[in-house]
Scaffold this active site. Structure first.
Site, PDB file in Angstrom:
ATOM      1  N   SER A  47      -9.687   1.963   2.802  1.00  0.00           N
ATOM      2  CA  SER A  47      -8.814   2.697   1.905  1.00  0.00           C
ATOM      3  C   SER A  47      -7.793   1.800   1.186  1.00  0.00           C
ATOM      4  CB  SER A  47      -8.059   3.774   2.703  1.00  0.00           C
ATOM      5  OG  SER A  47      -7.238   3.170   3.711  1.00  0.00           O
ATOM      6  N   LYS A  71       0.845  -1.198   0.000  1.00  0.00           N
ATOM      7  CA  LYS A  71       0.000   0.000   0.000  1.00  0.00           C
ATOM      8  C   LYS A  71       0.882   1.251   0.000  1.00  0.00           C
ATOM      9  CE  LYS A  71      -3.948   2.024   2.500  1.00  0.00           C
ATOM     10  NZ  LYS A  71      -4.866   1.857   3.646  1.00  0.00           N
ATOM     11  N   SER A 106     -10.063  -0.477   7.012  1.00  0.00           N
ATOM     12  CA  SER A 106      -9.483  -0.274   5.685  1.00  0.00           C
ATOM     13  C   SER A 106      -8.760  -1.471   5.089  1.00  0.00           C
ATOM     14  CB  SER A 106      -8.523   0.926   5.717  1.00  0.00           C
ATOM     15  OG  SER A 106      -9.250   2.121   5.812  1.00  0.00           O
TER      16      SER A 106
END
Length: 487
Positions: free
Chosen positions: A152, A77, A176
């Site tokens: 996210s 990420k 997330s």
């Protein structure tokens, strides 16, 4: 290399038997990413040159037969800093930021021999639940490219679910990792707060953020968490608690286990198909020998307002550093110092980030602190006590990960309140600092449904055991999306 038909153990076996080299596996991974990601748009930056160099080095020294992760590709990420590889947090503010050090989890993955193939898209500064708040691109759901991948960590989930990588790292502040894992039909784990170092994770809300793995299977997830967990001298919130082998005893089953289902998790707002899938999961656990009872987490209904006050307050403080002076984006043609601050932040941050900064700054202001931030902190304590009361009698808590399956791209973009409520079932876990897992438990309208398992602090092993038992008793994890076609 087909990541749909392999897991970490089978890929490792092929490397040890020299059926293919690490370099060949890595090249194949990049070929697959270039072919698939045009439709999914999960990756922001590829790390091809450095990854192939690392693969050659592993081939030269020989794959470690005792290390299942050695030579395998992983996606990261883009809020986890990577030395000499662009890290943007999906924000214009950090569009060209090149870190000079690695996050602790990156050093640990390097030690384990895992190869970072690239950085994955996300909601800007991890603020969002659909990956539509990225400054650069909109990632698509692996199962239906008209749907969001969740957020996210949407890029991290979609990359695994679409078969581009065997595993990825995400971060979870209020769901997330788990919510995008649910939307994409894979396994996502938020470890206990402090289990994994946050050093090098670009901060959103420091008392809630936690890095965790996303994979196709429960055992693969446990293997990656083995590699990244542990105390870190760079992070004083990381725990000194001993890190067990999370795969040890994973196949022991759930016989005699006591599982609690909070009535608040099965109430109004939960899609009927999602509720039905969870009820079927309960029946599966009972058939496997677990006892399942209904319980209450009375203060969980306050989780969303508590979270958005506390997380936004911490974000408002953490994002002060992006001021146009030290690093990152800086507005042009500014007239004075105030102009630098105001225009840099106005132009560099997206709407969702600005919304949360304003909410947090208001909550921390002198006239509002007692009414908002202090009250939210007190209710957070009550939420923690609710969980402690349940875990005094039960081994696990079970419920849906998200109240619905993935929604359409653009469907909730202009309705922040509805978007925030998507995290109603995951947020309490972060507020209490507990470990949580999402794993596939069914489908509705061709889209995956996520089942959430929550364990007591530092008891990830029980969660993995239960997840593995459920996975072995069902075949949801074996189903794969048709990329480019709706399912």
């Amino acid at each position: 290399m087909d990541y749909f038909k392999n897991d970490i153990a089978s890929l490792h076996d092929g490397l040890v038997k020299k059926e293919y080299s690490v370099e060949e596996l890595t090249k194949s991974t990049f070929e697959n990413i270039k072919k698939t990601d045009a439709k999914i748009e999960a990756f922001l930056t590829l790390n091809e040159q450095a990854a192939l160099k690392q693969a050659q080095a592993i081939d030269d020294r020989g794959v470690d037969a005792n290390n299942l992760l050695d030579g395998l590709a992983i996606g990261i990420k883009d809020n986890i800093v990577t030395k000499d590889l662009k890290t943007t947090a999906a924000s214009k503010m950090l569009e060209n930021f090149m870190p000079i050090y690695n996050a602790t989890v990156m050093d640990k993955l390097n030690e384990a021999g895992m190869i970072n193939v690239g950085k994955l898209n996300m909601d800007e500064f991890a603020m969002g639940g659909s990956t539509e708040h990225s400054a650069f691109k909109k990632t698509k759901n692996a199962w239906d490219q008209t749907k969001v991948p969740g957020g996210s960590s949407g890029g991290s989930a979609a990359a695994v679910a679409s078969g581009q990588v065997i595993a990825s790292l995400g971060s979870d502040t209020g769901g997330s990792i788990r919510q995008p894992a649910a939307f994409n039909g894979i396994v996502g784990v938020k470890p206990t707060y402090g289990r994994v170092s946050r050093y090098g994770l670009i901060a959103f809300a420091s008392s809630l953020d936690q890095i965790g793995p996303l994979t196709r299977t429960v055992k693969d997830n446990a293997l990656v968490l083995n590699a990244i967990a542990g105390q870190d001298s760079h992070d004083f919130t990381s725990s000194a608690q001993a890190v067990p082998d999370f795969t040890e005893g994973i196949a022991d089953g759930v016989k005699g286990m006591k599982i609690a289902v909070p009535k608040e998790f099965m109430g109004e707002g939960v899609q009927p198909e999602v509720r039905e899938a969870v009820k079927n999961a309960i029946a599966t656990f009972e058939k496997l020998g677990a006892t399942v009872d209904e319980v209450s987490l009375p203060h969980s209904k306050y989780g969303v307002p508590v979270y958005y006050i506390m997380a936004s307050s911490e974000a408002s403080s953490n994002l002060q550093r992006f001021d146009g002076i030290r690093y990152g984006f800086r507005a042009k043609d500014v007239k004075n110092l105030e102009d630098v601050y105001v225009r840099t932040r106005s132009e560099g941050f997206g709407d969702e980030v600005k919304r949360r900064i304003m909410l947090g700054t208001f909550s921390l202001s002198a006239g509002s602190y007692d009414a908002f931030f202090k009250k939210a902190a007190q209710v957070r304590t009550l939420i923690c006590q609710d969980f402690a009361n349940v875990f005094a009698d039960y081994d696990l808590i079970l419920g849906p990960t998200a109240p619905t399956v993935a929604f359409g791209i653009g469907e909730e973009l202009n309705d922040p309140l509805t978007m925030y409520l998507n995290d109603i079932l995951t947020i309490p876990v972060n507020l209490a600092g507990l470990p949580g897992m999402s794993l596939p438990a069914g489908f509705a309208n061709g889209l995956p449904i996520g089942l959430q398992l929550i364990a007591n602090a530092y008891d990830e092993k029980t969660m993995y055991k239960a997840g593995y038992a459920f996975e072995q008793a069902t075949d949801f994890h074996k189903q794969t999306p048709k990329i480019g076609g709706q399912n």
